[in-house]
Structures are given as structure tokens and as C-alpha cells.
Motif scaffolding. Sequence first.
Motif, PDB file in Angstrom:
ATOM      1  N   GLN A   1      -0.208   0.737   4.887  1.00 13.42           N
ATOM      2  CA  GLN A   1      -0.532   1.076   3.524  1.00 13.42           C
ATOM      3  C   GLN A   1      -1.977   1.054   3.206  1.00 13.42           C
ATOM      4  O   GLN A   1      -2.462   2.064   2.590  1.00 13.42           O
ATOM      5  CB  GLN A   1       0.176   0.128   2.630  1.00 13.42           C
TER       6      GLN A   1
ATOM      7  N   SER B   1      -4.285   4.130   2.190  1.00 11.31           N
ATOM      8  CA  SER B   1      -5.045   4.043   0.881  1.00 11.31           C
ATOM      9  C   SER B   1      -6.417   4.097   1.115  1.00 11.31           C
ATOM     10  O   SER B   1      -6.854   4.130  -0.043  1.00 11.31           O
ATOM     11  CB  SER B   1      -4.493   2.915   0.123  1.00 11.31           C
TER      12      SER B   1
ATOM     13  N   ASN C   1       4.617  -1.728  -2.384  1.00  9.36           N
ATOM     14  CA  ASN C   1       4.409  -2.338  -1.121  1.00  9.36           C
ATOM     15  C   ASN C   1       5.970  -2.162  -0.622  1.00  9.36           C
ATOM     16  O   ASN C   1       6.130  -1.847   0.512  1.00  9.36           O
ATOM     17  CB  ASN C   1       3.773  -3.563  -0.896  1.00  9.36           C
TER      18      ASN C   1
ATOM     19  N   TRP D   1       7.122   1.204   0.211  1.00  9.25           N
ATOM     20  CA  TRP D   1       6.560   1.836   1.384  1.00  9.25           C
ATOM     21  C   TRP D   1       7.627   1.286   2.539  1.00  9.25           C
ATOM     22  O   TRP D   1       7.803   2.180   3.532  1.00  9.25           O
ATOM     23  CB  TRP D   1       5.177   1.537   1.514  1.00  9.25           C
TER      24      TRP D   1
END
Lengths: 260, 263
Positions: free
Chosen positions: A107, A111, A245, A248
Motif C-alpha cells: 500500500q 500510494s 488498509n 487492500w
Amino acid sequence: MERYLKVLRLFWGTAIAAELEYRLNFIITALISLGGLVGSLFGLFLFYRTGYQFAGWSWEEALLVLGLFTVLQGFSTTLLIPNLNKIVTQVQQGTLDFVLLKPISSQFWLSTRVISPWGLPDVLFGLVMIGYSGDRLGLTWADYGLALLPLTFGAITLYSLWFMLGATSIWFVKIYNVTEVLRGLLEAGRFPIAAYPAAYRVFFTFVVPVAFLTTVPAQTMLHQGGRGWLLASGLLAIVLALLANRFWRFALRFYTSASS
Amino acid sequence: MVHKALKIARVMLSVYYAYMVEYRAELVFWVLSGTFPLILMGLWVEAAQGDRFDLTPTELVQYFLAVFLVRQFTVVWVIWEFEREVVEGRLSSYLLQPVDPAWRHFFSHVSERFARLPFAFLLVGLFLLLYPYAAWLPRLDNLLLGLLATVLAFCLRFLMQYTFALAAFWIERASALEQFWFLPYTFLSGMVAPLALFPDAVRAAVLWTPFPYLIYFPASLLINRPDHVAQGFAAMVLWSALFWGLNRWLWRQGLRQYSGMGA
């Protein structure tokens, strides 16, 4: 943690070096955001020119909201659009495999991989607008500082929503335009939420939380609306960030790679 | 000659229609991403409650629904496709064919309209459920003129964007031109407010530009508030002629410049 900071520095150093090859782009994007600013001011002026006011929002206060919107727009051009819209490509081409193999959080990688300085003009113009209307309204540094908190919450909320939508590409693959839908709806944040009819207000508070992105920070700056909104905004940001989170990690279980 | 042209048109339409229908889900999202007029509808309806503006809330709902529809049918993206074709050199293979590549783009846009139609109407139906009092029927003559104006608006917008796209022969990021152009298009075309609500001086100036004819003009016909009809159509034809000439000239100059990079 330290490792992440180091990685971040490397990511952004290379990204900026790459982007600076296109210096002309910077002038173009600055001009485009200036034009966009003039246009938004014109749009707002159309409402206020006959003496009409958004319920409880003077012209300067409405400008404050527009300024905050422009800052957030710059934030999303700088960080969200270049990174999160790429998740789709990664899934489509199967290059997500390489990301998953890296010894850092996927992640985090997805990001923060790129940063694009082209959102800076927007941030700058937004700050100028906030400064101008804040000056007219007699706001102090303490007021601006206070607004930093809900603004950060707003940015986290925005990021989490965007990331979750991007993550759905694991199932649907080609969903470029889902984020376009979100972007279209976020346009509503240009105006204080009180300016909308009741049904819209409900939608933009509870379904797509646009109210928390621009109106709540502006209200905090103006000492209106009370602590309840601030608390809700913080809660929303935390819940959405955790959810993003979790979501994902859940989505990754369904990832089956492609063409590799 | 005519027979052949019709055949080519039919084949292209059906081929591109098949392409478009393949990505139905994507299409729904594109329709939904055009919600900007609906957001402004909310603002204006709320603002007009106090009778301070020239239009009633009902008229504003109708106007913005019409804007939403007109916009759905005049969305154009040719510049991004053309830019890629030039930069990647894929244009070369199309140049070998005995049809001007412009028609490919044109028919791909047209067939997408047909694929988009059902979703757009579904959304309008939904809105009429929310605002039942705003339901209206355009008068037959206004409806026909409004449809004609919408078709012309699409052609004009396509022509303008394709003309800018031709800049791709000289510069790498022709789409930046469209990004510029999109700003006055957004704010002056009547998408943020009907022209009746503009200050008089601004309205007078804006009517000389092509922008209001792309959205405001067809939309006001569709809601039975025609506004200088003959003049509007004349302006559209004039602007189209202007851009047509520019387009053909740039095309001839550009082909000489084109080197088929990357192909």
C-alpha cells in the motif's frame, strides 16, 4: 519507519528529477490552474452578484471554501492522481507482482511511488485565496492552525476513498473512470455544503463525505459548527484509513496476476 | 460514390458500436462522471427559492437536465487518441487506407452515443422521479430544432478538438491545448449557469464566442425557451466553417511534417 523515510526520499527524488525534464509543462499547468481559478471565481460570483448568499456564508467565507477546495485539488494532482490511478495499469499488465515482491508495504509503495509537482500551482493559488479572504475576515494564525487538523483529516479521507476505489480494480480491472466519478462528485466541494438542498446535503455528508473535505475545515477556521463536526471528521478519517488498509489486504487475496 | 460512402459509414458504425458495447460497465461510469451539471442544479434550485433570479426552480431543474443530456451527447475525446496515434506512429497504417482517418474517429464517437443513450435516459428518468414536478415535454418544433442544435454542437465540438489535435504534428502534448480550451468551455458554455443569469456585458461578449452554442443554445431549445434561434444556428455554421478551413489547412501542412515516429 526509518527505512520507509529513506525509500520515500528516493522515490520522490527520482520522480521530481524525471518530471523536471518537462519544464514547459510547469508553465502550462500553472496557466491552466490560474484559468481554472478565474473560472471558479466567476461561477461563485454569479451566485453572489444579485445579493443572494449561500445560507449563512458571506462572499469571503465562500471564498475560503473555494480556497480550501483548490488546495485539496492541488494535493490530489500531486499525490493521488499520479499514484492511485496507476493501480489500474499495474493490475492490468500484471506488474503488480513486482510491487508485491518488495519487502515494504505494498500500500505504501502504490500510494507514494511518484510525486508530481504540477499540483503546486493549485496549492499556491488556494493558499493565496485563503490568505486573502482570511485577512478580510480578520482571521489569526491560530485560526489557520486550527483548520490544519480537519484539513489533514479531509486529505486522509480523500486518500482512503480514492485508494479503496483503486483497489477494486483487482476485481474489475479496467476501472479508470470510477475515480473519474469520484472526482466529478468531489466538485461539489467547491461550495459550502449549506448551499445545497436537503437531499444533496445528506448525500454529500453521509454517502460521499464531501462536507468533511472543505466545509468542515472552513467552519473550524471560522469557529462555527462546533466540536461535533471536528470529532466526526477525525473519526471518519481514522475509520476510512483503517478500512482502506483492510480492504487492500482483502482484495489482494483475489489477485491472480496477469500475463506473467 | 454516395452508395460507397454510406456503406463505409454503416460498417464503421457497427464495428465501433461493437467495441463500445464491449465495455458497458466503463460506459456507465463515464455517464456518471458527467455529474457536474447535476451538482450545479442543486445549487441553483436552492438559490432560486427566494425569487431573486430570473428563472424559477422548476425551470432550472429542466435546464440542467437538458444540459446534462446535451453534454452526454457532445462529449469528445479525439485529441487524446489522435495524439497517441501520432506520437506512437500508428497513424501511418491509417494513412494507407483510402478513407480519411478523421472519419474513423468521427464514427467511433457517434456509435458511442448510441451505446450511451440508454444509461443517460435512465439517469434522467431517475431525476424525474426525484423532481416529478419538473417533468416537461418540449414542443415538437423546439424538440426538432433542439436535436438539430445538439447534433451540430457535437460536430462543432468534434471539429474544434480535432483541429487542436492536429497540433500533435508539431508538439508532443497537443492535449494541453484542449485543457486550456476546456476552461472557457466549462465556465462560458452555460454549464455553470444559464446565460440569462450572466451579467449583461459578459453575456453579450460570450455570444460572440463558440462556447454558448455548444451547450446553452441546444439546452434552451429543449426546455422551450428558444433564444435567438436563427442567429444561433448561423453562429454555429460560421464557427464550423472557420474550423473546417483551419482543420484542412493544418492537416495538409501537418502531413508534410509527419515522420511516422516510432512506427
